[in-house]
Scaffold this active site. Structure first.
Site, PDB file in Angstrom:
ATOM      1  N   LYS A   1      44.772  94.101  27.895  1.00  0.00           N
ATOM      2  CA  LYS A   1      43.872  93.559  26.880  1.00  0.00           C
ATOM      3  C   LYS A   1      43.130  92.392  27.515  1.00  0.00           C
ATOM      4  O   LYS A   1      43.746  91.412  27.923  1.00  0.00           O
ATOM      5  CB  LYS A   1      44.725  93.099  25.705  1.00  0.00           C
TER       6      LYS A   1
ATOM      7  N   ASP B   1      47.849  89.265  10.688  1.00  0.00           N
ATOM      8  CA  ASP B   1      46.801  90.263  10.873  1.00  0.00           C
ATOM      9  C   ASP B   1      47.397  91.669  10.825  1.00  0.00           C
ATOM     10  O   ASP B   1      47.174  92.491  11.714  1.00  0.00           O
ATOM     11  CB  ASP B   1      46.056  90.014  12.194  1.00  0.00           C
TER      12      ASP B   1
ATOM     13  N   GLY C   1      37.920  95.335  20.449  1.00  0.00           N
ATOM     14  CA  GLY C   1      38.091  94.521  19.246  1.00  0.00           C
ATOM     15  C   GLY C   1      37.310  93.234  19.379  1.00  0.00           C
ATOM     16  O   GLY C   1      36.585  93.040  20.356  1.00  0.00           O
ATOM     17  N   GLY C   2      37.477  92.349  18.411  1.00  0.00           N
ATOM     18  CA  GLY C   2      36.774  91.080  18.419  1.00  0.00           C
ATOM     19  C   GLY C   2      37.083  90.263  19.663  1.00  0.00           C
ATOM     20  O   GLY C   2      36.228  89.557  20.190  1.00  0.00           O
ATOM     21  N   PHE C   3      38.289  90.418  20.165  1.00  0.00           N
ATOM     22  CA  PHE C   3      38.742  89.626  21.314  1.00  0.00           C
ATOM     23  C   PHE C   3      38.213  90.175  22.630  1.00  0.00           C
ATOM     24  O   PHE C   3      38.235  89.494  23.628  1.00  0.00           O
ATOM     25  CB  PHE C   3      40.270  89.658  21.370  1.00  0.00           C
ATOM     26  N   GLY C   4      37.809  91.424  22.662  1.00  0.00           N
ATOM     27  CA  GLY C   4      37.388  92.039  23.924  1.00  0.00           C
ATOM     28  C   GLY C   4      37.842  93.480  23.999  1.00  0.00           C
ATOM     29  O   GLY C   4      37.932  94.162  22.980  1.00  0.00           O
ATOM     30  N   LYS C   5      38.132  93.929  25.214  1.00  0.00           N
ATOM     31  CA  LYS C   5      38.417  95.352  25.399  1.00  0.00           C
ATOM     32  C   LYS C   5      39.867  95.591  25.818  1.00  0.00           C
ATOM     33  O   LYS C   5      40.485  94.739  26.443  1.00  0.00           O
ATOM     34  CB  LYS C   5      37.495  95.911  26.487  1.00  0.00           C
ATOM     35  N   VAL C   6      40.371  96.768  25.493  1.00  0.00           N
ATOM     36  CA  VAL C   6      41.709  97.159  25.932  1.00  0.00           C
ATOM     37  C   VAL C   6      41.563  98.351  26.874  1.00  0.00           C
ATOM     38  O   VAL C   6      40.909  99.338  26.536  1.00  0.00           O
ATOM     39  CB  VAL C   6      42.610  97.557  24.744  1.00  0.00           C
TER      40      VAL C   6
END
Ligand SMILES: *[C@@H]1O[C@H](CO)[C@@H](O)[C@H](O)[C@H]1NC(C)=O
Ligand SMILES: *[C@@H]1O[C@H](CO)[C@@H](O)[C@H](O)[C@H]1NC(C)=O
Ligand SMILES: *[C@@H]1O[C@H](CO)[C@@H](O)[C@H](O)[C@H]1NC(C)=O
Ligand SMILES: *[C@@H]1O[C@H](CO)[C@@H](O)[C@H](O)[C@H]1NC(C)=O
Ligand SMILES: *[C@@H]1O[C@H](CO)[C@@H](O)[C@H](O)[C@H]1NC(C)=O
Ligand SMILES: *[C@@H]1O[C@H](CO)[C@@H](O)[C@H](O)[C@H]1NC(C)=O
Ligand SMILES: *[C@@H]1O[C@H](CO)[C@@H](O)[C@H](O)[C@H]1NC(C)=O
Ligand SMILES: *[C@@H]1O[C@H](CO)[C@@H](O)[C@H](O)[C@H]1NC(C)=O
Ligand SMILES: *[C@@H]1O[C@H](CO)[C@@H](O)[C@H](O)[C@H]1NC(C)=O
Ligand SMILES: *[C@@H]1O[C@H](CO)[C@@H](O)[C@H](O)[C@H]1NC(C)=O
Ligand SMILES: *[C@@H]1O[C@H](CO)[C@@H](O)[C@H](O)[C@H]1NC(C)=O
Length: 826
Positions: free
Chosen positions: A520, A616, A501-506
């Protein structure tokens, strides 16, 4: 003439003599009292603490170490005779108690951190666990004796209490009590403050007594309590002593017909009270408040004891409010609760969560209706900490809770450890690269990662944590060491990525104890990201609910921003709706998922004094567990509202494209209704099985909401229903669902329903769907007509009777179904 000693009388006399001890004290079925380290039995009051080599339980310890203190306790007060000796553990040790009666038991540990021969007990560092619960973790002893009391529901035939000394340290204990409790003492469930009708089960939880207070400025010693509890006088807890009047009228307590109440609390607790002093000023308007220190981040079971030993007649009213941490807890009309009798004990239980503050305030004050005299009373107060979801009852930040000496040791350990990790990582990465070249496309998921995992990480930890199983989920706190996460995710192995996602990876990860986690990992650079990271941690630790994804921990070492969540086996709702090859969800499953998500959001909006706005809501943030139960995730943008935004109107608009509330976009006023709007979008996504924005479609169809609303107005909603659902949905259920979605999407927030109402409507839609549907979606048929036929055979004809179509005549979508009804009846 009259033989006085008739057999009847004898029986009567002997049963009286049998009853007397029973009513004076409780006789536990399981009863282990141990004077640890002692070779002689010792009496404390009427109880005998046995020498620590009794055969009724087993003690296993690597070395049999007992210690004596030079202080002479034998002439002191009764409790302290137990401090003459101590047992010392220099390795993991267990007390194993056979259990005759399942159910609630108390374990009390007596510690006297003094110097015993060559052992300075205040230097001991250890943890104590029982039944998977971490009870005590590195206690910081200060000053005199400490008694710690825990309550466990024992469901096995033995209870094992484990002492684990920290590396290079030792554990000790002076005395141990373990005994069964009356069944009625601890409730199986209790209501949660602020959530009416939402009881929380306690039967699987461990409790720790944090405070046990007797009002009226009187301490009640253990000897005066049938369960050997100590009730501490309230004067140290009472905030404004001048407001309270201490009352003592033990003789006024009437427990006729309820002898068991003495095990709930002694008569002297009910007979003494602190009373709101209205003599100074009869119109006095104030609360009596007691303040107790607690650990934040836990839930507490609060028990309040009441008994009117003040009033002279029930003609006088005694109506007052109870507040816990300024939150309204209850409105009590004490006389009506005690059937209009004076001196009758009454107690209530309530669960409250303490999030940020380390204080728990309990207040009683005049009823706000003003209809009664401004009186209030409290007789006793018990506060019990409830274990957290990590099964711990102790503060959990492993690093910060250690003494500075240990801190340095740990930091040095970690630095050395990380150096070794890096070295190993480099070696392994080299190996890994080489192997990848060799094995080319032979990429069975996770195969390389597994090799990495079984490689060097384990030996590395063993060096630094001396064999303690530190990376399992039950014995470390929220703050995970980075190495634990690297181990769980095979150093962030690319093949374990389950989302980006925008924040990084899971990443999917597995902890030492085989618990699956979702890791996350935020992108470190962005400043905004850091704020969202902490927001998310704060939000998720505060709110726990079946339908909110729960946080297991986080890691902020080395500027990492890692959040560890419970792993959700079935991924996101979005993946099950479109753009993946997963089997399609049935209508019933979809409804249940929507209901679950709505419950989670409803809890966020109403579960605490101030509503939390998720900001969100989207199908990618609704996750599904192995049973397809929905949980709402991703609280990075959440905010308390709405009053915060009144002062920060300029806050940048955040959220996801396609789901954003147009009213919020234009006014930037954030309310819960923005979440309701986004949820409405999700409802259409669920019905239609297509992305919210699909640029590949003709222009008028790109935006799902616009297109669906247009079709709905034209009565052609059928054109957009997910083809795999056709024939499964009952008319009334569809009607209710579409109507709900439409209401959520109202232009103005004020016209949108609350989440609670949405939830209710979705439950209705599920009811209307009934049980007739076959579970799951059947993949054999492909044409729409076949669908209609196959499912309508299993439906009662009445569902599609002409009458029901008539009722629905005004509903635009009925045309769709007119077609189906024709098929059915024709
Ligand atoms: C202590 O009491 C227990 C049971 O009450 C008894 O079995 C044991 O022999 C006693 N031990 C000593 C040393 O007196
Ligand atoms: C416990 O130790 C005492 C003193 O050494 C001894 O007299 C007693 O028999 C022991 N009891 C048991 C059950 O081993
Ligand atoms: C402890 O004190 C009591 C009474 O003061 C005395 O009888 C006893 O001998 C003392 N014991 C020791 C070990 O000094
Ligand atoms: C025991 O340890 C505590 C804490 O480390 C220390 O303050 C105290 O002086 C020690 N006592 C003795 C007798 O060594
Ligand atoms: C909640 O628990 C209380 C006991 O603490 C009980 O009296 C009440 O009936 C329960 N309520 C529900 C809705 O189960
Ligand atoms: C203890 O746990 C068992 C099994 O979970 C449960 O049936 C029982 O009601 C619990 N007892 C109490 C007092 O909570
Ligand atoms: C409570 O009682 C203690 C001793 O019994 C006394 O010293 C103290 O002043 C009392 N507190 C108040 C507030 O009256
Ligand atoms: C405790 O019990 C003793 C003996 O029964 C009694 O004299 C005393 O008043 C009691 N203390 C309290 C605080 O109730
Ligand atoms: C105590 O209560 C019982 C019934 O609840 C009543 O019959 C009895 O008179 C009461 N005793 C006193 C002393 O008030
Ligand atoms: C407890 O009460 C005190 C005084 O009324 C207040 O200052 C404090 O904020 C309260 N704490 C909480 C957590 O409500
Ligand atoms: C008592 O405390 C509650 C919660 O803080 C507050 O709402 C109420 O106004 C207070 N009552 C009085 C009389 O101060």
């Amino acid at each position: 003439m009259v033989n006085f000693w008739t057999p009847q009388l004898l029986i009567w006399v002997s049963s009286i003599s049998f009853l007397i001890p029973a009513s004076l004290g409780f006789d536990p079925v399981d009863n282990y009292l141990i004077d640890c380290g002692s070779f002689a039995n010792r009496s404390v009051g009427d109880r005998v603490f046995v020498a620590d080599n009794s055969s009724s339980y087993t003690l296993s310890t690597p070395q049999n170490i007992v210690a004596r203190t030079s202080v002479n306790f034998s002439s002191s007060t009764s409790d302290s005779v137990l401090y003459q000796t101590a047992r010392v553990f220099n390795g993991i040790s267990h007390y194993t108690f056979p259990i005759k009666e399942h159910g609630r038991h108390w374990i009390r540990f007596h510690f006297f951190p003094s110097v015993y021969g060559s052992y300075n007990m205040s230097k001991a560092e250890f943890s104590v666990s029982a039944q998977n619960f971490m009870l005590i973790r590195e206690p910081q002893f200060e000053g005199g004796s400490v008694v710690k009391e825990y309550c466990l529901n024992v469901t096995a035939d033995e209870l094992v209490v484990t002492f684990t000394p920290s590396a290079n340290s030792f554990a000790f204990v002076n005395a141990l009590e373990m005994f069964s409790l009356p069944d009625y003492l601890i409730p199986k469930e209790a209501s949660v403050i602020g959530l009416q009708g939402d009881n929380r089960s306690l039967s699987g939880n461990a409790l720790e007594t944090v405070a046990r207070v007797n009002m009226g400025n009187v301490t009640i010693p253990r000897q005066n309590d049938t369960l050997w509890r100590l009730w501490v006088s309230d004067d140290v807890y009472l905030l404004h002593t001048n407001l309270g009047t201490f009352v003592s009228r033990v003789s006024a307590v009437n427990i006729t017909g309820r002898p068991e109440i003495e095990n709930i609390a002694p008569l002297s607790v009910y007979g003494t009270a602190t009373w709101l002093n209205t003599e100074l000023d009869p119109r006095m308007n104030a609360n009596l408040t007691w303040r107790v220190d607690v650990d934040p981040g836990f839930e507490y079971l609060v028990r309040l004891h009441f008994c009117d030993v003040v009033s002279t007649s029930t003609q006088q009213s005694l109506i007052f409010n109870v507040y816990i941490n300024s939150q309204f807890a209850s409105h009590l009309d004490l006389h009506s609760l005690t059937s209009n009798k004076l001196g009758v004990p009454y107690y209530m239980d309530v669960i409250t969560r303490v999030s940020a503050s380390s204080l728990l305030n309990v207040s009683v004050g005049p009823s706000t209706t003003g209809a009664s005299d401004p009186h209030a009373i409290l007789n006793g107060l018990e506060i019990m900490k409830i274990n957290n979801h990590r099964l711990s009852l102790d503060v959990i930040d492993t690093i910060s809770s250690r003494s500075s000496r240990m801190k340095i040791a740990v930091i040095v350990g970690l630095v050395v450890g990380l150096f070794i990790v890096l070295l190993i990582a480099m070696v392994v990465i080299l190996l890994f690269r080489r192997r990848r070249k060799l094995s080319d496309l032979d990429s069975e998921q996770g195969a390389h990662c597994a090799m990495y995992r079984r490689g060097k990480f384990h030996t590395m930890d063993n060096e630094h944590y001396s064999g303690t199983p530190i990376f399992s989920s039950s014995n470390i706190g929220y703050r995970f060491p980075l190495v634990a996460i690297q181990e769980a995710t095979d150093n962030f192995c690319e093949s374990l990525i389950v989302g980006i996602g925008g924040f990084g990876k899971v990443y999917k990860g597995v902890l030492r104890d085989e618990i699956k986690v979702a890791v996350k990992r935020g992108v470190p650079q962005s400043g905004q990201g850091l704020k969202e990271f902490w927001t998310e941690i704060e939000m998720v630790t505060q709110f726990r609910h079946r339908h909110l994804v729960s946080l297991l921990g986080y890691c902020d070492e080395q500027e990492e921003m890692i959040i560890i969540y419970e792993y959700m086996e079935n991924g996101t709702l979005k993946d099950h709706l479109y753009s993946s090859n997963l089997p399609s969800l049935s209508w019933r499953q979809r409804l249940e998922i929507c209901i679950g998500a709505a419950r989670g959001l409803h809890y966020l909006h109403t579960g605490s004094a101030k509503a939390i706005i998720h900001r969100d809501v989207k199908s990618a943030n609704i996750l599904l567990d192995e049973k397809f139960m929905a949980k709402v995730a991703d609280f990075g943008l959440s905010k308390t509202g709405p009053d915060i935004d009144k002062t920060h109107v300029s806050t940048a608009v955040r959220g996801s494209f396609g789901y954003l509330d147009p009213e919020y976009l234009s006014t930037q006023q954030l309310t819960e209704k923005s979440d309701v709007y986004s949820f409405g979008v999700v409802l259409f996504e669920v019905l239609c099985g297509r992305p919210v924005i699909d640029p590949s479609l003709p222009r008028e169809r790109v935006n799902l909401v616009e297109w669906a609303m247009k079709l709905q107005r034209e009565g052609k909603i059928e054109e957009i229903i997910d083809p795999s659902l056709l024939g499964q949905i009952k008319l009334e259920s569809l009607k209710k669902f579409v109507e709900t979605a439409e209401n959520c999407l109202a232009e103005h927030g004020i016209d949108r329903p609350s989440m609670g109402y949405v939830l209710w409507n979705l439950e209705c839609a599920l009811q209307l769907q009934g049980n007739g549907e076959k579970p799951g979606h059947n993949g054999e048929t492909s044409s729409q007509v076949q669908h209609v036929d196959s499912s309508s055979t299993s439906l009662p004809t009445a569902e599609f009777s002409v009458a029901s179509v008539g009722e629905l005549a005004g509903i635009s979508m009925s045309k769709v179904f007119a077609q189906m009804v024709k098929e059915e009846t024709g």
